[in-house]
Design a protein around this motif. Sequence first.
Motif, PDB file in Angstrom:
ATOM      1  N   TRP A 177     -14.028  12.378  -8.496  1.00 58.50           N
ATOM      2  CA  TRP A 177     -12.719  12.853  -9.218  1.00 58.50           C
ATOM      3  C   TRP A 177     -12.836  14.256  -9.637  1.00 58.50           C
ATOM      4  CZ3 TRP A 177     -10.897  10.958 -14.429  1.00 58.50           C
ATOM      5  CH2 TRP A 177      -9.628  11.195 -14.609  1.00 58.50           C
ATOM      6  N   ASP A 178     -14.087  14.235 -10.218  1.00 59.49           N
ATOM      7  CA  ASP A 178     -14.069  15.835 -10.998  1.00 59.49           C
ATOM      8  C   ASP A 178     -14.151  17.006  -9.954  1.00 59.49           C
ATOM      9  OD1 ASP A 178     -14.101  14.821 -13.449  1.00 59.49           O
ATOM     10  OD2 ASP A 178     -16.163  15.036 -13.954  1.00 59.49           O
ATOM     11  N   ALA A 179     -15.229  16.491  -8.677  1.00 57.98           N
ATOM     12  CA  ALA A 179     -15.123  17.428  -7.459  1.00 57.98           C
ATOM     13  C   ALA A 179     -14.011  17.643  -6.841  1.00 57.98           C
ATOM     14  CB  ALA A 179     -15.949  16.688  -6.628  1.00 57.98           C
ATOM     15  N   ALA A 180     -12.966  16.663  -7.011  1.00 58.98           N
ATOM     16  CA  ALA A 180     -11.626  17.103  -6.545  1.00 58.98           C
ATOM     17  C   ALA A 180     -10.669  17.688  -7.310  1.00 58.98           C
ATOM     18  CB  ALA A 180     -11.140  15.525  -6.077  1.00 58.98           C
ATOM     19  N   GLY A 181     -11.048  17.929  -8.703  1.00 56.35           N
ATOM     20  CA  GLY A 181     -10.330  18.811  -9.502  1.00 56.35           C
ATOM     21  C   GLY A 181      -9.829  17.821 -10.605  1.00 56.35           C
ATOM     22  N   GLY A 182     -10.175  16.577 -10.923  1.00 55.47           N
ATOM     23  CA  GLY A 182      -9.815  15.765 -11.960  1.00 55.47           C
ATOM     24  C   GLY A 182      -8.394  15.563 -11.775  1.00 55.47           C
ATOM     25  N   MET A 193     -10.957   2.760  -6.343  1.00 53.62           N
ATOM     26  CA  MET A 193      -9.848   3.087  -7.755  1.00 53.62           C
ATOM     27  C   MET A 193      -8.926   4.060  -7.219  1.00 53.62           C
ATOM     28  SD  MET A 193     -11.369   4.307 -11.477  1.00 53.62           S
ATOM     29  CE  MET A 193     -10.008   4.280 -12.657  1.00 53.62           C
ATOM     30  N   ALA A 194      -7.607   3.188  -7.577  1.00 55.49           N
ATOM     31  CA  ALA A 194      -6.621   4.207  -7.336  1.00 55.49           C
ATOM     32  C   ALA A 194      -6.154   5.343  -8.321  1.00 55.49           C
ATOM     33  CB  ALA A 194      -5.480   3.397  -7.053  1.00 55.49           C
ATOM     34  N   PHE A 195      -5.755   6.381  -7.579  1.00 56.32           N
ATOM     35  CA  PHE A 195      -5.208   7.416  -8.493  1.00 56.32           C
ATOM     36  C   PHE A 195      -3.780   7.946  -8.047  1.00 56.32           C
ATOM     37  CE2 PHE A 195      -9.748   7.440  -8.840  1.00 56.32           C
ATOM     38  CZ  PHE A 195      -9.948   8.140 -10.165  1.00 56.32           C
ATOM     39  N   GLN A 196      -3.069   8.685  -8.863  1.00 56.67           N
ATOM     40  CA  GLN A 196      -1.736   9.021  -8.399  1.00 56.67           C
ATOM     41  C   GLN A 196      -1.561   9.507  -6.870  1.00 56.67           C
ATOM     42  OE1 GLN A 196      -1.312  11.709 -11.742  1.00 56.67           O
ATOM     43  NE2 GLN A 196       0.628  10.798 -12.165  1.00 56.67           N
ATOM     44  N   GLY A 197      -2.662  10.160  -6.568  1.00 62.54           N
ATOM     45  CA  GLY A 197      -2.584  10.946  -5.075  1.00 62.54           C
ATOM     46  C   GLY A 197      -3.476  10.343  -4.119  1.00 62.54           C
ATOM     47  N   GLY A 198      -4.011   9.262  -4.479  1.00 64.55           N
ATOM     48  CA  GLY A 198      -5.121   8.774  -3.469  1.00 64.55           C
ATOM     49  C   GLY A 198      -6.029   7.812  -4.154  1.00 64.55           C
ATOM     50  N   GLU A 199      -7.252   7.424  -3.311  1.00 68.47           N
ATOM     51  CA  GLU A 199      -8.121   6.518  -3.739  1.00 68.47           C
ATOM     52  C   GLU A 199      -9.702   7.037  -3.876  1.00 68.47           C
ATOM     53  OE1 GLU A 199      -7.464   3.176  -1.065  1.00 68.47           O
ATOM     54  OE2 GLU A 199      -6.377   2.166  -2.694  1.00 68.47           O
ATOM     55  N   VAL A 200     -10.622   6.563  -4.576  1.00 67.71           N
ATOM     56  CA  VAL A 200     -11.914   7.015  -4.652  1.00 67.71           C
ATOM     57  C   VAL A 200     -12.673   5.619  -4.477  1.00 67.71           C
ATOM     58  CG1 VAL A 200     -13.917   7.806  -5.746  1.00 67.71           C
ATOM     59  CG2 VAL A 200     -11.541   8.901  -6.211  1.00 67.71           C
ATOM     60  N   TYR A 201     -13.567   5.806  -3.209  1.00 70.59           N
ATOM     61  CA  TYR A 201     -14.461   4.647  -3.151  1.00 70.59           C
ATOM     62  C   TYR A 201     -15.824   5.220  -3.364  1.00 70.59           C
ATOM     63  CZ  TYR A 201     -10.604   2.865   0.102  1.00 70.59           C
ATOM     64  OH  TYR A 201      -9.549   2.519   0.446  1.00 70.59           O
ATOM     65  N   ALA A 202     -16.586   4.259  -4.049  1.00 67.88           N
ATOM     66  CA  ALA A 202     -18.075   4.682  -4.524  1.00 67.88           C
ATOM     67  C   ALA A 202     -19.078   3.512  -4.145  1.00 67.88           C
ATOM     68  CB  ALA A 202     -18.146   4.975  -6.155  1.00 67.88           C
ATOM     69  N   ALA A 203     -19.953   3.651  -3.549  1.00 65.48           N
ATOM     70  CA  ALA A 203     -21.050   2.536  -3.184  1.00 65.48           C
ATOM     71  C   ALA A 203     -22.298   2.944  -3.437  1.00 65.48           C
ATOM     72  CB  ALA A 203     -21.026   2.434  -1.634  1.00 65.48           C
TER      73      ALA A 203
END
Length: 123
Positions: free
Chosen positions: A74-79, A102-112
């Motif tokens: 998320w931070d890498a994408a500008g928070g 995890m969902a955000f206003q503009g997309g999702e982040v997948y972490a494995a």
Amino acid sequence: IYWSAATGARVVGGPVRDAWLAAGGDAGDLGMPVADAASTPDGLAQYGRFAGGAVYLHAALGGHVVPGAVVEAWDAAGGIDGVLGYPTSDAVPTADGVGVVMAFQGGEVYAASGAGHALHGPV
């Protein structure tokens, strides 16, 4: 005020403290605070950064714990100022159980675990 030798003294109060404590406090996945709790520049949320992630409490979107691997992407994408914006859900396990999404206003982040993370959007 919370203190550890590794993070120093940090001020964490109010709703951010309450969310952190509900997530296990320093004994939980978030660990100790690494910065003082604060308000976002736009004034819409309060947040706290911790050794293992973050807590964001938005007036309209609610409060969400953001795990460490998700915070990195998320931070890498500008928070909050980036394409993803604020979190809109808590992290949930992926169907295969190897990570979280995890969902955000503009997309999702997948972490494995051990596999990095990917951004997907919009949701």
